[in-house]
Design a protein around this motif. Structure first.
Motif, PDB file in Angstrom:
ATOM      1  N   TYR A 171       0.839  -1.207   0.000  1.00 21.82           N
ATOM      2  CA  TYR A 171       0.000   0.000   0.000  1.00 21.82           C
ATOM      3  C   TYR A 171       0.871   1.254   0.000  1.00 21.82           C
ATOM      4  N   ASP A 172       1.976   1.199   0.738  1.00 26.63           N
ATOM      5  CA  ASP A 172       2.850   2.359   0.817  1.00 26.63           C
ATOM      6  C   ASP A 172       3.537   2.624  -0.519  1.00 26.63           C
ATOM      7  N   THR A 173       3.985   1.559  -1.188  1.00 28.55           N
ATOM      8  CA  THR A 173       4.591   1.702  -2.511  1.00 28.55           C
ATOM      9  C   THR A 173       3.606   2.353  -3.477  1.00 28.55           C
ATOM     10  N   ALA A 174       2.374   1.848  -3.493  1.00 24.54           N
ATOM     11  CA  ALA A 174       1.361   2.394  -4.400  1.00 24.54           C
ATOM     12  C   ALA A 174       1.094   3.867  -4.096  1.00 24.54           C
ATOM     13  N   ARG A 175       1.004   4.192  -2.816  1.00 25.10           N
ATOM     14  CA  ARG A 175       0.754   5.584  -2.430  1.00 25.10           C
ATOM     15  C   ARG A 175       1.856   6.503  -2.934  1.00 25.10           C
ATOM     16  N   LEU A 176       3.103   6.064  -2.800  1.00 28.69           N
ATOM     17  CA  LEU A 176       4.223   6.894  -3.214  1.00 28.69           C
ATOM     18  C   LEU A 176       4.268   7.089  -4.725  1.00 28.69           C
ATOM     19  N   ILE A 177       3.972   6.037  -5.481  1.00 27.19           N
ATOM     20  CA  ILE A 177       3.924   6.179  -6.942  1.00 27.19           C
ATOM     21  C   ILE A 177       2.773   7.100  -7.343  1.00 27.19           C
ATOM     22  N   ALA A 178       1.620   6.920  -6.697  1.00 30.60           N
ATOM     23  CA  ALA A 178       0.460   7.762  -7.000  1.00 30.60           C
ATOM     24  C   ALA A 178       0.759   9.234  -6.714  1.00 30.60           C
ATOM     25  N   GLU A 179       1.480   9.492  -5.630  1.00 28.24           N
ATOM     26  CA  GLU A 179       1.848  10.876  -5.299  1.00 28.24           C
ATOM     27  C   GLU A 179       2.773  11.454  -6.360  1.00 28.24           C
ATOM     28  N   LYS A 180       3.708  10.650  -6.850  1.00 29.17           N
ATOM     29  CA  LYS A 180       4.611  11.111  -7.906  1.00 29.17           C
ATOM     30  C   LYS A 180       3.837  11.484  -9.174  1.00 29.17           C
ATOM     31  N   LEU A 181       2.742  10.766  -9.401  1.00 24.36           N
ATOM     32  CA  LEU A 181       1.931  10.987 -10.602  1.00 24.36           C
ATOM     33  C   LEU A 181       0.784  11.961 -10.361  1.00 24.36           C
ATOM     34  N   ASN A 182       0.689  12.470  -9.125  1.00 24.38           N
ATOM     35  CA  ASN A 182      -0.407  13.389  -8.756  1.00 24.38           C
ATOM     36  C   ASN A 182      -1.780  12.777  -9.004  1.00 24.38           C
ATOM     37  N   LEU A 183      -1.913  11.497  -8.660  1.00 22.51           N
ATOM     38  CA  LEU A 183      -3.188  10.811  -8.866  1.00 22.51           C
ATOM     39  C   LEU A 183      -4.106  11.038  -7.671  1.00 22.51           C
ATOM     40  N   PRO A 184      -5.332  11.486  -7.877  1.00 22.80           N
ATOM     41  CA  PRO A 184      -6.291  11.558  -6.763  1.00 22.80           C
ATOM     42  C   PRO A 184      -6.666  10.149  -6.315  1.00 22.80           C
ATOM     43  N   LYS A 185      -7.025   9.984  -5.045  1.00 20.02           N
ATOM     44  CA  LYS A 185      -7.289   8.654  -4.492  1.00 20.02           C
ATOM     45  C   LYS A 185      -8.396   7.908  -5.227  1.00 20.02           C
ATOM     46  N   GLU A 186      -9.387   8.635  -5.733  1.00 14.44           N
ATOM     47  CA  GLU A 186     -10.491   7.967  -6.427  1.00 14.44           C
ATOM     48  C   GLU A 186     -10.088   7.468  -7.818  1.00 14.44           C
ATOM     49  N   LYS A 187      -8.892   7.853  -8.261  1.00 18.58           N
ATOM     50  CA  LYS A 187      -8.448   7.491  -9.606  1.00 18.58           C
ATOM     51  C   LYS A 187      -7.733   6.142  -9.643  1.00 18.58           C
ATOM     52  N   TYR A 188      -7.331   5.615  -8.480  1.00 15.97           N
ATOM     53  CA  TYR A 188      -6.562   4.373  -8.508  1.00 15.97           C
ATOM     54  C   TYR A 188      -7.042   3.393  -7.438  1.00 15.97           C
ATOM     55  N   SER A 189      -6.713   2.105  -7.664  1.00 15.56           N
ATOM     56  CA  SER A 189      -7.046   1.030  -6.724  1.00 15.56           C
ATOM     57  C   SER A 189      -5.821   0.158  -6.508  1.00 15.56           C
ATOM     58  N   ILE A 190      -5.754  -0.462  -5.325  1.00 10.56           N
ATOM     59  CA  ILE A 190      -4.676  -1.378  -4.975  1.00 10.56           C
ATOM     60  C   ILE A 190      -5.263  -2.776  -4.877  1.00 10.56           C
ATOM     61  N   CYS A 191      -4.625  -3.747  -5.510  1.00 11.62           N
ATOM     62  CA  CYS A 191      -5.182  -5.099  -5.528  1.00 11.62           C
ATOM     63  C   CYS A 191      -4.052  -6.121  -5.619  1.00 11.62           C
ATOM     64  N   PHE A 192      -4.435  -7.411  -5.531  1.00  9.96           N
ATOM     65  CA  PHE A 192      -3.442  -8.484  -5.434  1.00  9.96           C
ATOM     66  C   PHE A 192      -3.813  -9.624  -6.374  1.00  9.96           C
ATOM     67  N   GLN A 193      -2.825 -10.095  -7.132  1.00  9.64           N
ATOM     68  CA  GLN A 193      -3.059 -11.100  -8.171  1.00  9.64           C
ATOM     69  C   GLN A 193      -2.423 -12.442  -7.808  1.00  9.64           C
ATOM     70  N   SER A 194      -2.562 -13.400  -8.734  1.00 11.54           N
ATOM     71  CA  SER A 194      -1.870 -14.699  -8.681  1.00 11.54           C
ATOM     72  C   SER A 194      -2.290 -15.575  -7.515  1.00 11.54           C
ATOM     73  N   ARG A 195      -3.550 -15.563  -7.173  1.00 10.99           N
ATOM     74  CA  ARG A 195      -4.030 -16.407  -6.079  1.00 10.99           C
ATOM     75  C   ARG A 195      -3.928 -17.882  -6.451  1.00 10.99           C
ATOM     76  N   LEU A 196      -3.532 -18.710  -5.480  1.00 10.42           N
ATOM     77  CA  LEU A 196      -3.403 -20.147  -5.686  1.00 10.42           C
ATOM     78  C   LEU A 196      -4.132 -20.879  -4.569  1.00 10.42           C
ATOM     79  N   GLY A 197      -5.017 -21.802  -4.919  1.00  5.84           N
ATOM     80  CA  GLY A 197      -5.734 -22.584  -3.913  1.00  5.84           C
ATOM     81  C   GLY A 197      -6.996 -21.894  -3.424  1.00  5.84           C
TER      82      GLY A 197
END
Length: 348
Positions: A232-258
């Motif tokens: 979450y912190d990594t995503a926040r920092l990249i979003a800040e660099k890009l000046n993205l408003p919070k409603e413009k992006y989502s954080i999620c997780f892929q590659s689920r197994l089982g």
């Protein structure tokens, strides 16, 4: 002349996209007790009796789709470039070696080369920005298992995580800028998933992980070693660099197994939700990876791209990983030389 050793370690890749090599890779990878952290007998039955035999042919087809005729596996190709460029940057005072946690080139062979070269010290950098027991922890476990057998052990240090390294953040942001994020309906930061039980094990208080609302949303002293919180912190920092408003992006997780619950929200469900909301164009960052690989090139571009289009979307665009970016090599050089980039991401 004495040298300082630097060991770069990424996850690994099959030696070829053929089923036999994919099965060999999956078998070694999934038998790691830090990856599938269950009873050893149950793990062996699950991996050797079900997952490896049945998953290998399917995974082999996916690897063939991303395998390059000349350069082979993209993960190995870019890892080798990173190794070469970092060695050139550091010069003769350092000996840089590349290894994979699973398969080749092996950690044992890399360590033995440094041992033969009589290096004064070894710095280990697991190439995973966010710490997880199943990735970074496994690399360090393997290094210690091998080195403890040596009669003379040089000074060894580990980079625990670099999820908030400013130059890494800058590289991802610059890669994203090329696609003009403002022209997309929504931005996804899709990280590799982990079982929830592994997050809970990392909560040494036993009172915080998945027991406090939004426990991962802000990095603090309690969750500072949590993979999800660091993501979450990594995503926040990249979003800040890009000046993205919070409603413009989502954080999620892929590659689920089982079937066990993994870190949520799942990327596939977020993609479906955005399609239902009428979103047509998605831009996707994968900041858990420093080199493009099966999970980025195929899983995001092809699998999620096809799912999104089937639900009414139009386009999913992957932002390339750090790969051989000069700024990323700058970040690695800083880590090796002990130069700290401004962080400021730890919240009270």
């Amino acid at each position: 002349m004495s040298k300082k050793g630097v060991l770069l370690v990424n996850l690994g890749t099959p030696d070829s996209p053929e089923t036999r090599d994919v099965r060999k890779y999956l078998d070694e990878f999934l038998m790691d007790p830090r990856v599938i952290d269950i009873n050893p007998v149950s793990r062996a039955l699950l991996v050797k009796g079900i997952i490896a035999p049945f998953r290998s042919p399917k995974s082999a087809k996916l690897y063939k789709a991303i395998w390059h005729d000349k350069t082979g596996s993209p993960l190995l190709y870019y890892s080798q470039l990173q190794h070469q460029l970092l060695q050139e940057r550091l010069g003769g005072e350092y000996m840089v070696e590349l290894a994979m946690r699973y398969q080749t080139p092996s950690i044992e062979a890399a360590l033995n080369r440094m041992k033969a070269a009589l290096v004064d010290s070894i710095q280990v950098i697991a190439l995973f920005p966010q710490y997880a027991s199943a990735s970074t922890g496994s690399v360090y476990d393997k290094v210690m298992e091998l080195v403890r057998k040596w009669q003379t052990i040089p000074s060894i240090s580990f980079v625990n995580s670099f999820h908030d390294n400013e130059l890494m953040i800058e590289t991802f942001a610059n890669n994203g800028k090329k696609y003009k994020p403002e022209t997309y309906d929504h931005i996804l930061f899709s990280f590799h998933g982990l079982p929830q039980r592994q997050l809970i094990k990392c909560d040494h208080t036993g009172k915080y992980c998945l027991k406090v609302d939004n426990c991962c949303n802000t990095l603090n002293d309690t969750n500072k070693f949590c993979y999800s919180a660091q993501s979450y912190d990594t995503a926040r920092l990249i979003a800040e660099k890009l000046n993205l408003p919070k409603e413009k992006y989502s954080i999620c997780f892929q590659s689920r197994l089982g079937k066990d619950p993994w870190v949520q929200p799942y990327t596939s469900e977020v993609v479906a939700k955005l399609a239902a909301e009428g979103k047509k164009r998605l831009l996707v960052f994968c900041p858990a990876f420093v080199a493009d690989c099966l999970e980025t090139v195929y899983e995001v571009t092809v699998e999620y791209g096809d799912e999104f289009k089937a639900l009414g979307g139009e386009h999913v665009q992957l932002v390339e990983s750090l790969n051989d970016s000069p700024t990323w090599i700058d970040a690695l050089e800083q880590m090796v030389r002990g130069v700290k980039s401004p962080v400021g991401s730890l919240k009270a």
